[in-house]
Design a protein around this motif. Structure first.
Motif, short mmCIF file in Angstrom:
data_model
loop_
_atom_site.label_atom_id
_atom_site.label_comp_id
_atom_site.label_asym_id
_atom_site.label_seq_id
_atom_site.Cartn_x
_atom_site.Cartn_y
_atom_site.Cartn_z
N ALA A 94 11.22 2.17 -9.26
CA ALA A 94 11.41 0.75 -9.55
C ALA A 94 10.38 -0.11 -8.82
N LEU A 95 9.82 0.40 -7.73
CA LEU A 95 8.84 -0.34 -6.95
C LEU A 95 7.43 0.14 -7.31
N PRO A 96 6.45 -0.73 -7.18
CA PRO A 96 5.08 -0.29 -7.44
C PRO A 96 4.63 0.67 -6.35
N PRO A 97 3.73 1.59 -6.66
CA PRO A 97 3.27 2.54 -5.64
C PRO A 97 2.55 1.81 -4.50
N VAL A 98 2.64 2.40 -3.32
CA VAL A 98 2.07 1.77 -2.13
C VAL A 98 0.70 2.40 -1.84
N PRO A 99 -0.34 1.58 -1.68
CA PRO A 99 -1.64 2.15 -1.33
C PRO A 99 -1.65 2.61 0.13
N CYS A 100 -2.33 3.71 0.37
CA CYS A 100 -2.41 4.27 1.70
C CYS A 100 -3.85 4.69 1.99
N VAL A 101 -4.14 4.88 3.26
CA VAL A 101 -5.41 5.44 3.69
C VAL A 101 -5.12 6.84 4.19
N TYR A 102 -5.80 7.82 3.61
CA TYR A 102 -5.64 9.23 3.97
C TYR A 102 -6.85 9.64 4.79
N TYR A 103 -6.64 9.96 6.06
CA TYR A 103 -7.73 10.31 6.96
C TYR A 103 -7.92 11.82 6.98
N THR A 104 -9.15 12.25 6.74
CA THR A 104 -9.53 13.66 6.88
C THR A 104 -10.68 13.73 7.88
N GLU A 105 -11.11 14.95 8.19
CA GLU A 105 -12.22 15.10 9.14
C GLU A 105 -13.52 14.58 8.55
N GLU A 106 -13.73 14.79 7.24
CA GLU A 106 -15.00 14.40 6.63
C GLU A 106 -15.02 12.95 6.16
N LYS A 107 -13.93 12.50 5.56
CA LYS A 107 -13.94 11.22 4.86
C LYS A 107 -12.55 10.58 4.87
N ASN A 108 -12.50 9.27 4.69
CA ASN A 108 -11.23 8.55 4.55
C ASN A 108 -11.07 8.16 3.09
N TYR A 109 -9.88 8.38 2.55
CA TYR A 109 -9.60 8.06 1.15
C TYR A 109 -8.56 6.94 1.11
N GLN A 110 -8.82 5.95 0.28
CA GLN A 110 -7.85 4.89 0.08
C GLN A 110 -7.37 4.97 -1.35
#
Length: 166
Positions: free
Chosen positions: A112-128
């Motif tokens: 029912a709620l919109p998905p929440v954006p997150c930042v995913y931290y890895t060793e090589e790169k950060n994904y938003q």
């Protein structure tokens, strides 16, 4: 010329007010107090017969009955305390969760709620982006340009929730 004189009403209705009107106001009220009945335990016929024997016997045998009632009351209090504790379980905050709990939370986020954006931290790169799919080995993220990235779970170091955009 005729003189105009005031005359009484041409039609007179005789109304006698012998009886005064009756008032229908409430003068008396009562309240009902709720009485709590003691909880009765189911009894077998053998126990009923023993009870009759106890009633006839000395007063010392009546003491176990009182202790049984106290035990029952204590059990009831313990059950209500457990129910209260169940009702007030504190939900962990997202920052307090570990990595697996965060992934499960995002995977089971209410539809029912919109998905929440997150930042995913890895060793090589950060994904938003938004979590699209999660299984035990890898996650799929939808990044802002509508492409998807698949990342192994073992490479993820941290996840931070950005928040809901409006």
């Amino acid at each position: 010329m005729e003189k105009n004189t005031k005359k009484g009403p041409l039609l007179y209705v005789s109304q006698t007010f012998l009886n005064t009107p009756v008032k229908n106001n409430q003068e008396v009220f009562t309240t009902r107090q709720e009485v709590q009945l003691p909880i009765e335990e189911p009894q077998l016929e053998e126990e009923k017969e023993k009870k009759k024997v106890f009633e006839v016997s000395l007063a010392k045998t009546d003491l176990p009955k009182v202790s049984k009632k106290k035990e029952v009351k204590e059990e009831i209090k313990a059950q209500t305390n457990q129910e209260k504790q169940r009702n007030f379980n504190r939900v962990k905050g997202f920052k307090e969760m570990n990595l697996i709990e965060r992934l499960e939370y995002l995977a089971n986020f209410p539809k029912a709620l919109p998905p929440v954006p997150c930042v995913y931290y890895t060793e090589e790169k950060n994904y938003q982006g938004y979590l699209v799919e999660y299984n035990e080995q890898e996650i799929t993220i939808r990044i802002p340009n509508q492409k998807t990235e698949t990342i192994p779970v073992k490479n993820i170091k941290d996840i931070i929730m950005i928040g809901i955009r409006r």
